[in-house]
Design an enzyme around this catalytic site. Structure first.
Site, PDB file in Angstrom:
ATOM      1  CD1 TRP A 110     -29.743 -30.771  42.524  1.00  0.00           C
ATOM      2  CD2 TRP A 110     -31.578 -29.623  43.100  1.00  0.00           C
ATOM      3  NE1 TRP A 110     -30.792 -31.667  42.631  1.00  0.00           N
ATOM      4  CE2 TRP A 110     -31.926 -30.981  42.992  1.00  0.00           C
ATOM      5  CE3 TRP A 110     -32.575 -28.691  43.443  1.00  0.00           C
ATOM      6  CZ2 TRP A 110     -33.222 -31.445  43.225  1.00  0.00           C
ATOM      7  CZ3 TRP A 110     -33.866 -29.156  43.678  1.00  0.00           C
ATOM      8  CH2 TRP A 110     -34.168 -30.510  43.571  1.00  0.00           C
ATOM      9  CG  HIS A 153     -23.831 -36.646  40.626  1.00  0.00           C
ATOM     10  ND1 HIS A 153     -24.221 -37.934  40.902  1.00  0.00           N
ATOM     11  CD2 HIS A 153     -24.694 -35.849  41.314  1.00  0.00           C
ATOM     12  CE1 HIS A 153     -25.267 -37.918  41.709  1.00  0.00           C
ATOM     13  NE2 HIS A 153     -25.575 -36.667  41.983  1.00  0.00           N
ATOM     14  CD  GLU A 183     -30.464 -39.969  44.228  1.00  0.00           C
ATOM     15  OE1 GLU A 183     -30.437 -39.132  45.136  1.00  0.00           O
ATOM     16  OE2 GLU A 183     -29.906 -39.804  43.146  1.00  0.00           O
ATOM     17  CD  GLU A 212     -31.847 -35.522  42.842  1.00  0.00           C
ATOM     18  OE1 GLU A 212     -31.275 -34.459  43.120  1.00  0.00           O
ATOM     19  OE2 GLU A 212     -31.755 -36.550  43.537  1.00  0.00           O
ATOM     20  CE1 TYR A 269     -31.570 -39.170  49.814  1.00  0.00           C
ATOM     21  CE2 TYR A 269     -32.228 -37.906  47.887  1.00  0.00           C
ATOM     22  CZ  TYR A 269     -31.452 -38.891  48.469  1.00  0.00           C
ATOM     23  OH  TYR A 269     -30.568 -39.607  47.692  1.00  0.00           O
TER      24      TYR A 269
HETATM   25  C1  BMA Z   1     -24.393 -36.626  46.444  1.00  0.00           C
HETATM   26  C2  BMA Z   1     -23.537 -36.743  47.687  1.00  0.00           C
HETATM   27  C3  BMA Z   1     -22.158 -36.353  47.270  1.00  0.00           C
HETATM   28  C4  BMA Z   1     -21.700 -37.262  46.117  1.00  0.00           C
HETATM   29  C5  BMA Z   1     -22.704 -37.330  44.996  1.00  0.00           C
HETATM   30  C6  BMA Z   1     -22.365 -38.327  43.921  1.00  0.00           C
HETATM   31  O1  BMA Z   1     -25.721 -36.660  46.695  1.00  0.00           O
HETATM   32  O2  BMA Z   1     -23.549 -38.048  48.177  1.00  0.00           O
HETATM   33  O3  BMA Z   1     -21.303 -36.482  48.380  1.00  0.00           O
HETATM   34  O4  BMA Z   1     -20.473 -36.805  45.603  1.00  0.00           O
HETATM   35  O5  BMA Z   1     -23.974 -37.611  45.519  1.00  0.00           O
HETATM   36  O6  BMA Z   1     -22.286 -39.622  44.426  1.00  0.00           O
END
Ligand code: BMA
Length: 381
Positions: free
Chosen positions: A198, A130, A301, A193, A264
């Site tokens: 997002w 991320h 995921e 994703e 999810y």
């Molecule tokens: C997201 C959440 C956040 C986290 C991110 C990276 O979906 O779990 O809290 O910072 O993943 O792990």
């Protein structure tokens, strides 16, 4: 005649060199033609393993759990079912900034150390990223500009910055070594994703060409750094219902090794039915896409935050995935510092007994089920 032969010769030379430049000669196994033998073996063995069952994965499993952090040997999953997951997810957000700690307040040194532990056990490591928004300086979720991907590609104003970020990322991958100094293979799943909007690399935030270029640039940059221990995973959201939609931003068979998607279950009316329907239809598309492109497939995921359904594992998740040839299913993290955020059970959690039953099913694979498989060795058969 002589002229014709010369032309033919020149054309052959052109073909050979252009194939080499693009790396299309490949090793016939992995997207990166120079991957280490262990990484190639991993891909081959994972494909074979799909006939035995589906591996269970958990994000950050060894780093922390629902109410603990950094305790050697601990795992919420193990405390509930007696075994570690087979797949270990890790997150590298903020490695690009040169920080010591990730966006989830975990030391990268600790992640490196535990990736090694998982590898020694014969487990599979997968890494998400991320990355912060390189144009605005915001987070991965900062979608205030649709110029971000453009800005980091060659010619863009943040291109040099992105090169610095990729160098830091690549250095982490290069630092993953076993006791003999050999590179540890991992599944790398960046820019995920992307069918949603997002993250700054999402559907409405860049064009198809820019997204594909981002992938190709990233991969060739890492290859040039000498990173050859990665299997590359393309992982959509669940916003697709046909193979064409799923593959709309697919970077190509010469870039990708693993195909997957994330979805999810959410609370609310018909949450369970909706989840099972989406999961099942996306899996059908994924199976077709994987078969057509000869790629390993996975549910990269999933989960139900807070798992408020005591039979979620055996009555919702398993019946929907059990017949599909997916390599693994990974549930997201149990954040020790956000009490509501957990996707695997812990002792006393209402779905714990059901999870233990899920773990005992013959076709769910946990650490002990795969330790004997030797995923990184060349098959003797
Ligand atoms: C997201 C959440 C956040 C986290 C991110 C990276 O979906 O779990 O809290 O910072 O993943 O792990």
């Amino acid at each position: 005649m002589k002229q014709k032969l010369t032309l033919l010769f020149l054309f052959s030379v052109f073909l050979v060199t252009s194939c080499q430049e693009k790396g299309t000669e490949g090793n016939g196994i992995t997207a990166d033609p120079q991957t280490t033998p262990e990484t190639q073996n991993l891909l081959v063995n994972l494909k074979k393993l799909t006939s035995k069952g589906i591996m269970f994965g958990h994000q950050d499993d060894l780093l922390y759990g629902h109410d603990w952090k950094y305790e050697d040997g601990r795992s919420d999953v193990k405390e509930v079912c007696g075994d570690y997951p087979a797949v270990y997810g890790w997150e590298l957000g903020h490695i690009e900034l040169g920080n010591e700690m990730s966006l989830d307040s975990v030391h990268f040194d600790k992640i490196r150390q535990l990736i090694k532990v998982a590898y020694r056990r014969g487990g599979v490591n997968t890494i998400s990223w991320h990355a912060d928004n390189p144009l605005t300086g915001g987070s991965a979720w900062d979608v205030s500009s649709n110029q971000v991907v453009k800005s980091i590609l060659p010619g863009g104003e943040k291109h040099e910055l992105f090169n610095t970020w990729l160098t830091r990322l690549g250095n982490f991958f290069l630092s993953l070594k076993d006791d003999d100094g050999q590179p540890i293979p991992v599944i790398f799943r960046p820019f995920h994703e992307h069918t949603g909007s997002w993250f700054w690399w999402g559907q409405k935030l860049c064009t198809t060409d820019q997204y594909v270029a981002l992938w190709k640039y990233t991969q060739s940059f890492l290859e040039k750094m000498g990173v050859h221990n990665l299997l590359y995973a393309y992982s959509a959201g669940s916003e697709f219902s046909t193979v064409a939609q799923y593959l709309e931003r697919y970077p190509g068979d010469d870039v990708i090794d693993v195909m997957g998607f994330d979805t999810y279950e959410r609370n609310g009316d018909n949450g369970r039915e909706q989840y099972m329907k989406t999961l099942s239809s996306c899996l059908n598309v994924l199976v077709k896409a994987g078969e057509a492109h000869h790629k390993l497939i996975a549910l990269t995921e999933t989960g139900f935050g807070g798992i408020p359904d005591s039979t979620w594992w055996t009555k919702t998740l398993w019946p929907t995935i059990e017949k599909k040839p997916i390599s693994y299913v990974l549930v997201w993290r149990n954040a020790w510092n956000m009490k509501e955020q957990y996707f695997a059970p812990f002792e006393g959690q209402q779905s714990a007994d059901d999870f233990a039953e899920f773990c005992r099913l013959p076709r769910t694979l946990f650490q002990q089920d795969i330790s004997g498989v030797e995923l990184y060795q060349k098959d003797q058969e």
